[in-house]
Design an enzyme around this catalytic site. Structure first.
Site, PDB file in Angstrom:
ATOM      1  N   CYS A 177      -3.666  -1.133  -2.043  1.00  0.00           N
ATOM      2  CA  CYS A 177      -4.011   0.239  -2.162  1.00  0.00           C
ATOM      3  C   CYS A 177      -4.870   0.592  -3.254  1.00  0.00           C
ATOM      4  CB  CYS A 177      -2.729   0.870  -2.613  1.00  0.00           C
ATOM      5  SG  CYS A 177      -2.786   2.873  -2.780  1.00  0.00           S
ATOM      6  N   ASP A 209       0.927  -1.085   0.011  1.00  0.00           N
ATOM      7  CA  ASP A 209      -0.285   0.099  -0.093  1.00  0.00           C
ATOM      8  C   ASP A 209       1.139   1.117  -0.123  1.00  0.00           C
ATOM      9  OD1 ASP A 209      -2.184   1.579   0.172  1.00  0.00           O
ATOM     10  OD2 ASP A 209      -1.758   2.000   2.466  1.00  0.00           O
ATOM     11  N   SER A 210       0.197   2.324  -0.347  1.00  0.00           N
ATOM     12  CA  SER A 210       1.133   3.703  -0.371  1.00  0.00           C
ATOM     13  C   SER A 210       1.483   3.912   1.349  1.00  0.00           C
ATOM     14  CB  SER A 210       0.188   4.962  -0.899  1.00  0.00           C
ATOM     15  OG  SER A 210      -0.956   4.782   0.124  1.00  0.00           O
ATOM     16  N   GLU A 261      -6.243   9.084   9.647  1.00  0.00           N
ATOM     17  CA  GLU A 261      -5.069   9.037  10.213  1.00  0.00           C
ATOM     18  C   GLU A 261      -4.622   9.609  11.535  1.00  0.00           C
ATOM     19  OE1 GLU A 261      -1.848   8.936   7.546  1.00  0.00           O
ATOM     20  OE2 GLU A 261      -2.828   7.083   6.288  1.00  0.00           O
ATOM     21  N   TYR A 263      -0.558   8.620  -2.201  1.00  0.00           N
ATOM     22  CA  TYR A 263      -0.376   8.442  -3.580  1.00  0.00           C
ATOM     23  C   TYR A 263      -1.715   9.418  -4.100  1.00  0.00           C
ATOM     24  CZ  TYR A 263       2.856   4.631  -3.618  1.00  0.00           C
ATOM     25  OH  TYR A 263       3.960   3.866  -3.467  1.00  0.00           O
ATOM     26  N   GLY A 264      -2.644   9.495  -3.322  1.00  0.00           N
ATOM     27  CA  GLY A 264      -4.036   9.857  -3.734  1.00  0.00           C
ATOM     28  C   GLY A 264      -4.111  11.109  -4.494  1.00  0.00           C
ATOM     29  N   CYS A 307     -11.056   3.114  -1.086  1.00  0.00           N
ATOM     30  CA  CYS A 307      -9.960   3.674  -0.381  1.00  0.00           C
ATOM     31  C   CYS A 307      -9.573   3.091   0.961  1.00  0.00           C
ATOM     32  CB  CYS A 307      -9.889   5.040  -0.179  1.00  0.00           C
ATOM     33  SG  CYS A 307      -8.450   5.691   0.432  1.00  0.00           S
ATOM     34  N   THR A 308      -8.160   2.388   0.914  1.00  0.00           N
ATOM     35  CA  THR A 308      -7.993   1.639   2.100  1.00  0.00           C
ATOM     36  C   THR A 308      -8.558   2.158   3.562  1.00  0.00           C
ATOM     37  OG1 THR A 308      -5.907   2.912   2.105  1.00  0.00           O
ATOM     38  CG2 THR A 308      -5.802   0.758   1.274  1.00  0.00           C
ATOM     39  N   HIS A 309      -8.710   3.382   3.649  1.00  0.00           N
ATOM     40  CA  HIS A 309      -9.052   4.041   4.911  1.00  0.00           C
ATOM     41  C   HIS A 309     -10.644   3.985   5.162  1.00  0.00           C
ATOM     42  CE1 HIS A 309      -5.097   5.369   4.392  1.00  0.00           C
ATOM     43  NE2 HIS A 309      -4.939   6.181   5.602  1.00  0.00           N
ATOM     44  N   THR A 353      -5.725   3.251  -4.787  1.00  0.00           N
ATOM     45  CA  THR A 353      -5.107   4.413  -5.689  1.00  0.00           C
ATOM     46  C   THR A 353      -4.063   3.618  -6.717  1.00  0.00           C
ATOM     47  OG1 THR A 353      -5.242   6.103  -4.301  1.00  0.00           O
ATOM     48  CG2 THR A 353      -3.891   6.597  -6.170  1.00  0.00           C
TER      49      THR A 353
HETATM   50  N1  DGL Z   1      -4.003   3.905  -0.002  1.00  0.00           N
HETATM   51  C1  DGL Z   1      -4.526   4.907  -0.801  1.00  0.00           C
HETATM   52  C2  DGL Z   1      -5.777   4.340  -1.293  1.00  0.00           C
HETATM   53  O1  DGL Z   1      -6.445   3.295  -0.864  1.00  0.00           O
HETATM   54  C3  DGL Z   1      -5.041   6.014   0.186  1.00  0.00           C
HETATM   55  C4  DGL Z   1      -3.705   7.004   0.823  1.00  0.00           C
HETATM   56  C5  DGL Z   1      -3.131   7.573  -0.248  1.00  0.00           C
HETATM   57  O2  DGL Z   1      -3.784   8.415  -0.709  1.00  0.00           O
HETATM   58  O3  DGL Z   1      -1.921   7.209  -0.522  1.00  0.00           O
HETATM   59  O4  DGL Z   1      -6.241   4.874  -2.538  1.00  0.00           O
END
Ligand code: DGL
Length: 262
Positions: A73, A10-11, A147, A42-43, A181-183, A75
């Site tokens: 991830c 993941d990022s 976060e 990364y987003g 998105c992961t979060h 993204t």
């Molecule tokens: N892990 C990214 C996603 O799932 C979110 C965090 C980022 O922007 O890197 O898109």
């Protein structure tokens, strides 16, 4: 049978929500997790940069001789098509999520939320293949809020932001929403309060299920039957890893992460 490890990346730490699901589906597998914490997020980046980072993340994990890679991830998953093919399964979260959304929707209206880059990519719409109506919304404030621990019901900041982002989804009338998105799975309760009755699709969980089926059908499952291990790597200061990792894994994470240059 194949006792090599599975790579997950993941990022940053968010992909641990996907790892959590992978451990649920494949509890005996050993995993190596890489969080690109030196370059997160990364987003907000361009597709070219995300593709370069993603290629480097995959190359890093391949250095461990993994048998498959889960791109946790959202993204990074949107650029996988640009990277050509691999001789091991490299599975992103987009197609499994789209398939689950199509199976879930009854009124043919699917909402999509994700980072700015994910939404701009149109990857979910392509995967849904015109089989339903879609409405997509970028929710860039969700990642930093989660976060910073602002993901619990009753937190007026996240609830206000979520309401503003999701109100148009309400007007669109989707009965299914891809949490792209992961979060976002951490915001499940808050989102469900704003969009009652809407089926929430967790791409990490869908991708973990699909990877489980894939390993079984290809005869790539481990022969071991004890609990699998997870080794964690990050590209920036591993300080604070346990705290954030525990949030995303939903349990206390005691392991440390090793810092690497990739
Ligand atoms: N892990 C990214 C996603 O799932 C979110 C965090 C980022 O922007 O890197 O898109």
């Amino acid at each position: 049978m194949d006792d090599r490890r599975i790579g997950v990346f993941d990022s940053g730490f968010g992909g641990l929500t996907g790892l959590r699901e992978l451990v649920r589906v494949l509890p005996h597998e050993d995993v190596v997790y890489f969080g690109d914490t030196g370059r997160v997020p990364y987003g907000g980046r361009s597709a070219d940069t995300i593709a370069r980072y993603t290629a480097e993340d995959i190359r890093f994990l391949r250095g461990f001789g993994v048998k498959a890679i889960l791109v946790a991830c959202g993204t990074a998953s949107t650029v996988l098509g640009r990277l050509g093919s691999f001789d091991i399964p490299v599975l992103g979260v987009i197609e499994p999520a789209a398939e689950a959304a199509l199976a879930a929707t009854k009124n043919g209206r699917v909402g999509i939320i994700g980072t700015a880059a994910s939404i701009r990519s149109g990857a979910y719409e392509r995967a849904l293949g015109g089989k339903c109506e879609t409405f997509a919304a970028a929710c860039p404030l969700f990642v930093p809020l989660v976060e910073n621990g602002r993901f619990r019901r009753g937190d007026v900041v996240i609830e206000t932001v979520a309401r503003e982002y999701l109100e148009p989804m309400h007007d669109f009338g989707c009965d299914t929403l891809i949490l792209g998105c992961t979060h976002y799975p951490l915001l499940g309760e808050i989102i469900a309060d704003i969009l009652p009755g809407v089926t929430l699709i967790d791409p990490g969980a869908e991708a973990a299920d699909r990877l489980g089926r894939l390993l079984a059908s290809e005869g790539l499952e481990t022969s071991r039957d004890g609990d699998g291990s997870v080794e964690y790597y990050v590209s920036d200061d591993p300080e604070g890893f346990s705290r954030l990792a525990s949030i995303f894994m939903g349990r206390e994470v005691r392991e440390n992460a090793t810092k690497v240059e990739i």
